[in-house]
Design a protein around this motif. Structure first.
Motif, short mmCIF file in Angstrom:
data_model
loop_
_atom_site.label_atom_id
_atom_site.label_comp_id
_atom_site.label_asym_id
_atom_site.label_seq_id
_atom_site.Cartn_x
_atom_site.Cartn_y
_atom_site.Cartn_z
N GLU A 32 0.83 -1.20 0.00
CA GLU A 32 0.00 0.00 0.00
C GLU A 32 0.87 1.26 0.00
N ALA A 33 1.95 1.24 0.80
CA ALA A 33 2.85 2.39 0.85
C ALA A 33 3.54 2.60 -0.50
N MET A 34 3.88 1.51 -1.17
CA MET A 34 4.47 1.61 -2.51
C MET A 34 3.51 2.30 -3.47
N LYS A 35 2.25 1.88 -3.44
CA LYS A 35 1.26 2.47 -4.34
C LYS A 35 1.12 3.97 -4.07
N ALA A 36 1.08 4.34 -2.79
CA ALA A 36 0.94 5.76 -2.44
C ALA A 36 2.15 6.56 -2.92
N ALA A 37 3.32 5.93 -2.91
CA ALA A 37 4.54 6.61 -3.33
C ALA A 37 4.75 6.56 -4.83
N GLY A 38 3.90 5.84 -5.55
CA GLY A 38 4.03 5.75 -7.00
C GLY A 38 5.04 4.73 -7.47
N ALA A 39 5.45 3.80 -6.57
CA ALA A 39 6.40 2.75 -6.96
C ALA A 39 5.68 1.63 -7.69
N ASN A 40 6.43 0.86 -8.44
CA ASN A 40 5.87 -0.21 -9.26
C ASN A 40 5.73 -1.49 -8.43
N GLU A 41 4.52 -1.81 -8.04
CA GLU A 41 4.28 -3.01 -7.25
C GLU A 41 3.91 -4.21 -8.11
N ARG A 42 3.80 -4.04 -9.43
CA ARG A 42 3.34 -5.13 -10.28
C ARG A 42 4.26 -6.35 -10.29
N PRO A 43 5.60 -6.20 -10.32
CA PRO A 43 6.45 -7.40 -10.35
C PRO A 43 6.25 -8.31 -9.13
N ILE A 44 6.19 -7.76 -7.94
CA ILE A 44 6.02 -8.61 -6.76
C ILE A 44 4.64 -9.25 -6.75
N LEU A 45 3.62 -8.50 -7.15
CA LEU A 45 2.26 -9.06 -7.15
C LEU A 45 2.12 -10.13 -8.23
N GLN A 46 2.80 -9.95 -9.35
CA GLN A 46 2.75 -10.96 -10.41
C GLN A 46 3.46 -12.23 -9.97
N LEU A 47 4.56 -12.08 -9.27
CA LEU A 47 5.27 -13.25 -8.75
C LEU A 47 4.37 -14.04 -7.81
N LEU A 48 3.72 -13.35 -6.90
CA LEU A 48 2.83 -14.02 -5.95
C LEU A 48 1.65 -14.68 -6.67
N SER A 49 1.15 -14.02 -7.70
CA SER A 49 0.04 -14.57 -8.46
C SER A 49 0.45 -15.87 -9.16
N SER A 50 1.65 -15.88 -9.73
CA SER A 50 2.13 -17.09 -10.41
C SER A 50 2.26 -18.25 -9.44
N ILE A 51 2.78 -17.96 -8.25
CA ILE A 51 2.92 -19.02 -7.24
C ILE A 51 1.55 -19.49 -6.76
N LYS A 52 0.64 -18.56 -6.56
CA LYS A 52 -0.71 -18.91 -6.12
C LYS A 52 -1.41 -19.80 -7.14
N GLU A 53 -1.13 -19.58 -8.41
CA GLU A 53 -1.75 -20.37 -9.47
C GLU A 53 -1.11 -21.75 -9.64
N GLY A 54 -0.07 -22.03 -8.85
CA GLY A 54 0.50 -23.37 -8.84
C GLY A 54 1.90 -23.50 -9.39
N GLN A 55 2.48 -22.42 -9.88
CA GLN A 55 3.84 -22.51 -10.39
C GLN A 55 4.83 -22.63 -9.24
N ALA A 56 5.82 -23.48 -9.38
CA ALA A 56 6.85 -23.61 -8.34
C ALA A 56 7.53 -22.25 -8.13
N TRP A 57 7.81 -21.93 -6.88
CA TRP A 57 8.32 -20.59 -6.59
C TRP A 57 9.63 -20.31 -7.31
N LYS A 58 10.48 -21.32 -7.41
CA LYS A 58 11.78 -21.09 -8.04
C LYS A 58 11.61 -20.85 -9.55
N VAL A 59 10.70 -21.55 -10.18
CA VAL A 59 10.42 -21.33 -11.60
C VAL A 59 9.84 -19.94 -11.80
#
Length: 253
Positions: A104-131
């Motif tokens: 939330e603080a990143m969003k307020a500061a205008g930082a790009n939070e998409r890479p971390i959220l995309q990584l978490l989304s990929s893992i949540k969808e079943g992709q191995a974390w290392k991949v």
């Protein structure tokens, strides 16, 4: 202080100072630079929780059916950390994990939070974390940092996990965040949430979590010199990867 803890702290002091005295803090002198820093650092905020959850799994009762874990001191300490990190209270009354607060603080500061959220989304969808980590097109210093700490959480002995958690995080963060806080106060009003997050960590880790984490190390390593030597090696590696992460950010400026 336990003599083994003192010896370990003395042996890692030079590496710790390389992180605390890194030139990155003096260069966080514009909003754009701070945004870059946040986009790198958020991955360390996230993998911290994985280290913590490994400690919770090992040292508290989380299996079914429930059984009391053997060490009430460590159980209490880890559960206190989990409560604060996973369900802290914000000034507006909401409860969020510190990771969610940071995003939330990143969003307020205008930082790009998409890479971390995309990584978490990929893992949540079943992709191995290392991949997912290697396919995310992240800076190499981020990949190396996260891969080391998640690998620890996944398969290292619990005293090794605790060492990276203690000496690479809880015992380091209060002093590490003080120069960051000074940089934040010199910038913009968009940083109010980030300033709260930083001040909260200095308060929690400096007053409570840092000292308790040293006690945790004493409980886990006891008088076993081999464990203390291994703990030192993991602490040094964690600090070295933090220094490399900061240097990677600095190289983008």
């Amino acid at each position: 202080m336990n003599p083994e803890v003192k010896r370990l702290q003395e042996n890692i002091q030079a590496s710790k100072l390389e992180v605390l005295n890194h030139p990155i803090y003096l260069e966080l002198n514009s909003l754009s630079r701070l945004q870059t820093f946040l986009a790198y650092h958020v991955f360390a905020v996230w993998d911290f929780m994985t280290l913590l959850k490994r400690l919770q799994r090992e040292l508290t009762g989380v299996e079914l059916p429930w059984m009391p874990s053997p060490n009430p001191i460590m159980r209490r300490f880890v559960n206190e950390i989990v409560l604060g990190e996973e369900s802290d209270t914000l000034p507006d009354g909401r409860s969020l994990s510190h990771f969610e607060m940071y995003v939330e603080a990143m969003k307020a500061a205008g930082a790009n939070e998409r890479p971390i959220l995309q990584l978490l989304s990929s893992i949540k969808e079943g992709q191995a974390w290392k991949v997912a980590l290697h396919e995310a097109q992240l800076p190499s210093a981020v990949v190396e940092f996260v891969e080391f700490h998640l690998g620890l959480a996944e398969s290292a002995p619990v005293h090794a996990v605790a060492s990276a958690f203690t000496f690479g995080r809880e015992d380091l963060i209060p002093d590490m965040f003080l120069p960051l806080l000074n940089a934040l106060h010199q910038n913009h009003s968009e940083l109010a949430s980030l300033i709260y997050y930083t001040e909260r960590h200095i308060e929690l880790d400096g007053d409570d979590h840092g000292p308790l984490s040293l006690q945790l190390m004493q409980e886990l390593c006891g008088n076993d010199s081999k464990k203390w030597d291994e703990a030192e090696a993991y602490a040094l590696k964690s600090l070295e990867l933090r220094r490399k992460l900061w240097s990677a950010v600095l190289d983008t400026f």
